[in-house]
Each structure stands twice: as structure tokens, then as C-alpha cells.
Design a protein around this motif. Sequence first.
Motif, PDB file in Angstrom:
ATOM      1  N   ILE A 285       0.855  -1.192   0.000  1.00  0.00           N
ATOM      2  CA  ILE A 285       0.000   0.000   0.000  1.00  0.00           C
ATOM      3  C   ILE A 285       0.887   1.238   0.000  1.00  0.00           C
ATOM      4  O   ILE A 285       1.791   1.366   0.832  1.00  0.00           O
ATOM      5  CB  ILE A 285      -0.922   0.034   1.233  1.00  0.00           C
ATOM      6  CG1 ILE A 285      -1.874  -1.164   1.236  1.00  0.00           C
ATOM      7  CG2 ILE A 285      -1.713   1.346   1.271  1.00  0.00           C
ATOM      8  CD1 ILE A 285      -2.723  -1.260   2.495  1.00  0.00           C
ATOM      9  N   SER A 286       0.641   2.146  -0.937  1.00  0.00           N
ATOM     10  CA  SER A 286       1.327   3.443  -0.965  1.00  0.00           C
ATOM     11  C   SER A 286       0.403   4.485  -0.344  1.00  0.00           C
ATOM     12  O   SER A 286      -0.712   4.702  -0.817  1.00  0.00           O
ATOM     13  CB  SER A 286       1.671   3.851  -2.398  1.00  0.00           C
ATOM     14  OG  SER A 286       2.607   2.961  -2.974  1.00  0.00           O
ATOM     15  N   ILE A 287       0.868   5.111   0.730  1.00  0.00           N
ATOM     16  CA  ILE A 287       0.086   6.120   1.444  1.00  0.00           C
ATOM     17  C   ILE A 287       0.730   7.483   1.223  1.00  0.00           C
ATOM     18  O   ILE A 287       1.952   7.637   1.361  1.00  0.00           O
ATOM     19  CB  ILE A 287       0.040   5.816   2.954  1.00  0.00           C
ATOM     20  CG1 ILE A 287      -0.482   4.398   3.207  1.00  0.00           C
ATOM     21  CG2 ILE A 287      -0.827   6.843   3.685  1.00  0.00           C
ATOM     22  CD1 ILE A 287      -0.343   3.951   4.648  1.00  0.00           C
TER      23      ILE A 287
ATOM     24  N   LEU B  53       5.009   4.907   3.302  1.00  0.00           N
ATOM     25  CA  LEU B  53       4.406   6.197   3.625  1.00  0.00           C
ATOM     26  C   LEU B  53       5.214   7.280   2.926  1.00  0.00           C
ATOM     27  O   LEU B  53       6.374   7.521   3.270  1.00  0.00           O
ATOM     28  CB  LEU B  53       4.391   6.401   5.136  1.00  0.00           C
ATOM     29  CG  LEU B  53       3.796   7.707   5.666  1.00  0.00           C
ATOM     30  CD1 LEU B  53       2.385   7.926   5.141  1.00  0.00           C
ATOM     31  CD2 LEU B  53       3.802   7.700   7.191  1.00  0.00           C
ATOM     32  N   ILE B  54       4.611   7.915   1.920  1.00  0.00           N
ATOM     33  CA  ILE B  54       5.292   8.923   1.115  1.00  0.00           C
ATOM     34  C   ILE B  54       4.833  10.298   1.591  1.00  0.00           C
ATOM     35  O   ILE B  54       3.664  10.668   1.418  1.00  0.00           O
ATOM     36  CB  ILE B  54       4.981   8.732  -0.376  1.00  0.00           C
ATOM     37  CG1 ILE B  54       5.412   7.325  -0.819  1.00  0.00           C
ATOM     38  CG2 ILE B  54       5.678   9.799  -1.218  1.00  0.00           C
ATOM     39  CD1 ILE B  54       4.935   6.930  -2.192  1.00  0.00           C
TER      40      ILE B  54
ATOM     41  N   ILE C  77       9.166   4.904   5.405  1.00  0.00           N
ATOM     42  CA  ILE C  77       8.855   6.303   5.112  1.00  0.00           C
ATOM     43  C   ILE C  77       9.788   6.866   4.041  1.00  0.00           C
ATOM     44  O   ILE C  77      11.004   6.672   4.085  1.00  0.00           O
ATOM     45  CB  ILE C  77       8.952   7.157   6.388  1.00  0.00           C
ATOM     46  CG1 ILE C  77       7.853   6.760   7.376  1.00  0.00           C
ATOM     47  CG2 ILE C  77       8.852   8.646   6.060  1.00  0.00           C
ATOM     48  CD1 ILE C  77       7.899   7.526   8.682  1.00  0.00           C
ATOM     49  N   LYS C  78       9.189   7.571   3.081  1.00  0.00           N
ATOM     50  CA  LYS C  78       9.949   8.333   2.088  1.00  0.00           C
ATOM     51  C   LYS C  78       9.605   9.810   2.285  1.00  0.00           C
ATOM     52  O   LYS C  78       8.461  10.213   2.059  1.00  0.00           O
ATOM     53  CB  LYS C  78       9.583   7.899   0.667  1.00  0.00           C
ATOM     54  CG  LYS C  78       9.877   6.443   0.344  1.00  0.00           C
ATOM     55  CD  LYS C  78       9.417   6.096  -1.073  1.00  0.00           C
ATOM     56  CE  LYS C  78       9.669   4.639  -1.401  1.00  0.00           C
ATOM     57  NZ  LYS C  78       9.175   4.276  -2.768  1.00  0.00           N
ATOM     58  N   LEU C  79      10.564  10.593   2.728  1.00  0.00           N
ATOM     59  CA  LEU C  79      10.376  12.033   2.871  1.00  0.00           C
ATOM     60  C   LEU C  79      10.800  12.707   1.571  1.00  0.00           C
ATOM     61  O   LEU C  79      11.974  12.684   1.199  1.00  0.00           O
ATOM     62  CB  LEU C  79      11.198  12.565   4.041  1.00  0.00           C
ATOM     63  CG  LEU C  79      10.698  12.196   5.447  1.00  0.00           C
ATOM     64  CD1 LEU C  79      11.738  12.561   6.493  1.00  0.00           C
ATOM     65  CD2 LEU C  79       9.378  12.887   5.741  1.00  0.00           C
ATOM     66  N   ILE C  80       9.844  13.285   0.856  1.00  0.00           N
ATOM     67  CA  ILE C  80      10.087  13.850  -0.471  1.00  0.00           C
ATOM     68  C   ILE C  80      10.010  15.372  -0.406  1.00  0.00           C
ATOM     69  O   ILE C  80       8.970  15.941  -0.084  1.00  0.00           O
ATOM     70  CB  ILE C  80       9.051  13.331  -1.494  1.00  0.00           C
ATOM     71  CG1 ILE C  80       8.970  11.805  -1.464  1.00  0.00           C
ATOM     72  CG2 ILE C  80       9.377  13.850  -2.884  1.00  0.00           C
ATOM     73  CD1 ILE C  80      10.261  11.096  -1.761  1.00  0.00           C
ATOM     74  N   ASP C  81      11.124  16.029  -0.690  1.00  0.00           N
ATOM     75  CA  ASP C  81      11.121  17.482  -0.805  1.00  0.00           C
ATOM     76  C   ASP C  81      10.644  17.823  -2.207  1.00  0.00           C
ATOM     77  O   ASP C  81      11.386  17.701  -3.184  1.00  0.00           O
ATOM     78  CB  ASP C  81      12.521  18.033  -0.560  1.00  0.00           C
ATOM     79  CG  ASP C  81      12.563  19.558  -0.600  1.00  0.00           C
ATOM     80  OD1 ASP C  81      11.508  20.177  -0.858  1.00  0.00           O
ATOM     81  OD2 ASP C  81      13.645  20.131  -0.382  1.00  0.00           O
ATOM     82  N   THR C  82       9.400  18.234  -2.323  1.00  0.00           N
ATOM     83  CA  THR C  82       8.790  18.410  -3.643  1.00  0.00           C
ATOM     84  C   THR C  82       9.250  19.684  -4.350  1.00  0.00           C
ATOM     85  O   THR C  82       9.164  19.786  -5.566  1.00  0.00           O
ATOM     86  CB  THR C  82       7.259  18.440  -3.533  1.00  0.00           C
ATOM     87  OG1 THR C  82       6.881  19.547  -2.706  1.00  0.00           O
ATOM     88  CG2 THR C  82       6.746  17.145  -2.935  1.00  0.00           C
TER      89      THR C  82
END
Length: 228
Positions: free
Chosen positions: A7-9, A45-46, A66-71
Motif C-alpha cells: 500500500i502506498s500512502i 508512507l510517502i 517512510i519516504k520524505l520527499i522534498d517536492t
Amino acid sequence: MKKQPLISIFILICHGYNSAKSENEKFINDAIDSLLKQSYANFELIIATSKTQESYPEHIRKDHRIKLIDTGQKSKEGSFAQAITYASGEYYMIADNKSRWDQTYLETLADYLTKHQEIDLYYANAYLIDDNNNVIGKFPNSADAIYSYIFSPLSNLSRYLINRNSVPVLFGLFRKKAFLDIAFSKNTDSTNNNPTYDYFISNLFIKRKRVHFIDRTLFYYSGKNHPK
């Protein structure tokens, strides 16, 4: 034993969200912790964020799920579109950054989608809470606000246009293919640069996606963060 579907959240914590206030920091971290405590193990968890990674607690920064993405984006829509490119899941879920979830939330919804391949989206009831976590309401609040495959797509669309209740259906569990087919990446509200949830939910029924719900209250939703 068969492996659980991934599951991608997605959680959006973007520019324009007042992350400087300590109470907002607490709400965000509590929401993330609520997801990390799920009984369902196979998820990612994105977090699409404009906050520095150092501003998150160490256990969040170091959790392998967890993937912390600096958009690098100011709009929620742009951040969300970029976050999707990091997803590897079979199922997709949008998570509000001030909500809480029952520990069985993912397990309950994923188990149903796995057993019912004809369903595109499965969702549960939600309690409406205030900033002190007091229950002040419930979604859906009437039988007329329920969406399901037992009704025609036109009936579901009519119910939505009358009630405009994107909660709790917006935060259910989607099959990847259905989610990408209706996603709001190309539509924004030019006035406030927010994702157009009207477009997203309306498209769900216009494209005849099969929706169902469980009549159990499995998450807690903050009233001040109501999507428009």
C-alpha cells in the motif's frame, strides 16, 4: 503464506501549511505515528513535504517505510503529482495530515479489496474530531451520504453533488489503476492552488468506478482540515 499487497500512502505537508506552530507539528507527527502503528505491515508512507527532514523526530526519519520527499512545489497539487512518481504500491491511499486511524484500518480495507477484485475503492466511516481529539460528529452523517456499487454511478454522482461530502470516501483505499485514472493531477483551483476534490470525487463516479464501504468507524478526522 501469500505476501500482502503493498500500500502506498500519501501525506501532503506543503508550503502554505503553517508548520511553524508547535501544535501543528504535534498533529502531523501524531498522524504519522498512527499510521506506523497499523497492524498491516506492508506499506510505504510517502510524505510530500516542504519542511526540512531534520524537523521530523528521529524515529520518523529513520523508519524504512517512510519516504520524505522534498517536492520543491508551493501547491498541493504539484506536490501530490510528484509524490505519486515515488509510489510502488498495488493500492493507494490519501492520508490527511491531522487524522488518526484505528490500528486495523489498512488491514480491514486491504483484506476486502484483495477478496473482491471487482471493487475499485473501499472506505470506512469516520469520526469528526476537534483539536483536542473530542468527537464532534460523524461521516457519513446520513444514509443519503453513502456511496456504493449497489447504486448506479449517476445516483452516486447525484448524492455527491447534493451533499459535497468528500469525507470519508476520499481517504479510502484505492486500486492503483483506478486511482491514477481519476487523479486530479491536471486540475487545480486557480484561486487557491488546492487539489480540486470535486473533480476527483466526481470523476470517480463519472468513470463508473465501483465503490463500497464498511459500516464501521475506523478513523478520526480533524474538522478544521476539511477538504473543499
